[in-house]
Design an enzyme around this catalytic site. Structure first.
Site, PDB file in Angstrom:
ATOM      1  N   SER A 182      -1.671   6.138   8.846  1.00  0.00           N
ATOM      2  CA  SER A 182      -1.449   4.696   8.912  1.00  0.00           C
ATOM      3  C   SER A 182      -0.032   4.413   9.382  1.00  0.00           C
ATOM      4  O   SER A 182       0.908   5.158   9.070  1.00  0.00           O
ATOM      5  CB  SER A 182      -1.658   4.058   7.539  1.00  0.00           C
ATOM      6  OG  SER A 182      -1.264   2.693   7.554  1.00  0.00           O
TER       7      SER A 182
ATOM      8  N   TYR B  20      -0.687   3.832  -1.662  1.00  0.00           N
ATOM      9  CA  TYR B  20      -1.433   4.078  -0.423  1.00  0.00           C
ATOM     10  C   TYR B  20      -0.518   4.676   0.635  1.00  0.00           C
ATOM     11  O   TYR B  20      -0.867   5.661   1.306  1.00  0.00           O
ATOM     12  CB  TYR B  20      -2.039   2.766   0.063  1.00  0.00           C
ATOM     13  CG  TYR B  20      -2.661   2.815   1.440  1.00  0.00           C
ATOM     14  CD1 TYR B  20      -3.958   3.282   1.618  1.00  0.00           C
ATOM     15  CD2 TYR B  20      -1.953   2.387   2.563  1.00  0.00           C
ATOM     16  CE1 TYR B  20      -4.542   3.318   2.878  1.00  0.00           C
ATOM     17  CE2 TYR B  20      -2.520   2.418   3.822  1.00  0.00           C
ATOM     18  CZ  TYR B  20      -3.812   2.884   3.978  1.00  0.00           C
ATOM     19  OH  TYR B  20      -4.387   2.930   5.230  1.00  0.00           O
TER      20      TYR B  20
END
Length: 268
Positions: free
Chosen positions: A158, A172
């Site tokens: 990401s 995350y």
């Protein structure tokens, strides 16, 4: 001097054919929603067989029906924290389609809380799904990937790892950094076996996961475009095309790398 075998420059007229994944078999985790779904549909559209793994049974059944209308797909409702279930599903997919060539790890959760306050049991769950879950599927699929002669592992990273934001997604973000490290170590181990391992790191894409996180979606769209070098929102076709590259023979000489598909956000 007339050309000879020793002085002719090499050519690559047929390189475009390396992007073909027709007839290959892919396993995609997190396939019921978002970018996992986009990649699964792109693979089916490219003529690949696709094994769909997700914990959302109801939506997954609908996705399977949709994909079967366009090609070959089979769904397994699986929690990637369950080692036995993961191994069983991957074995069944390999039996169904005669092997596995491509593994895409996209399943992830992203609870929102400051790191100073987040429950540590919740952090452990995020790690188990977003990192250990990837390794579970790799361990189950690796014998098939090695046997295929076209083995490719794509782990989802990401842009958040490179930016350290948005606020509240620290757990995350930490897992996405772990995925980069895991994939680099994995590439060292599996590439001599004929299997590549790379990270596909998306920027911001308008999927279900994004909707509801921001009160003013239009303002968020503007803020994303302002930060990017490419002045439009990304489409799921952008990330799916990159996945086809990493899943195909075109990327056979690329391993241990992180491909950012973020419109130039990280360096703008």
């Amino acid at each position: 001097m007339p050309p000879t075998a020793d002085n002719i420059e090499p050519t690559a007229f047929d390189a475009a054919g390396l992007f073909n994944i027709e007839g290959r078999t892919a396993v995609v985790t997190g396939a019921a929603h978002g970018l996992g779904l986009a990649i699964a549909t792109a693979f089916v559209g490219a003529g690949a067989n696709v094994g769909l793994l997700d914990i959302d049974a109801d939506v997954l059944a609908d996705v399977e029906a949709r994909l079967k209308g366009r090609g070959r797909a089979v769904a397994h409702t699986v929690d990637v924290r369950d080692t036995v279930a993961v191994s069983s599903a991957i074995r069944d997919i390999a039996t169904e389609f005669g092997g596995i060539d491509i593994l895409v790890n996209d399943a992830a959760i992203f609870p929102s809380a400051p790191l100073a306050d987040i429950d540590l049991d919740e952090v452990a769950s995020v790690l188990d799904i977003n990192v250990v879950g990837y390794l579970r599927t790799v361990q189950a699929a690796l014998p098939y990937l090695q046997a295929s002669g076209h083995g490719h592992i794509i782990n989802f990273g990401s842009v958040t790892f490179f930016l350290g934001n948005p606020d509240g997604l620290g757990a995350y973000i930490a897992t996405k950094g772990a995925v980069v490290g895991l994939t680099r170590a994995l590439a060292r181990e599996v590439s001599p076996l004929g299997v590549t391992a790379n990270v596909l790191a998306p920027g911001a894409f308008p999927t279900r996961a994004e909707f509801g996180l921001y009160e003013d979606q239009a303002a968020f769209d503007r803020s994303v475009i302002e930060k990017q070098s490419v002045k439009r929102r990304g489409s799921v076709s952008d990330i799916a095309a990159a996945a086809i590259y990493l899943a195909s023979d075109a990327s056979d000489f690329v391993t241990g790398q992180t491909l950012l598909v973020d419109g130039g956000w990280t360096f703008n």
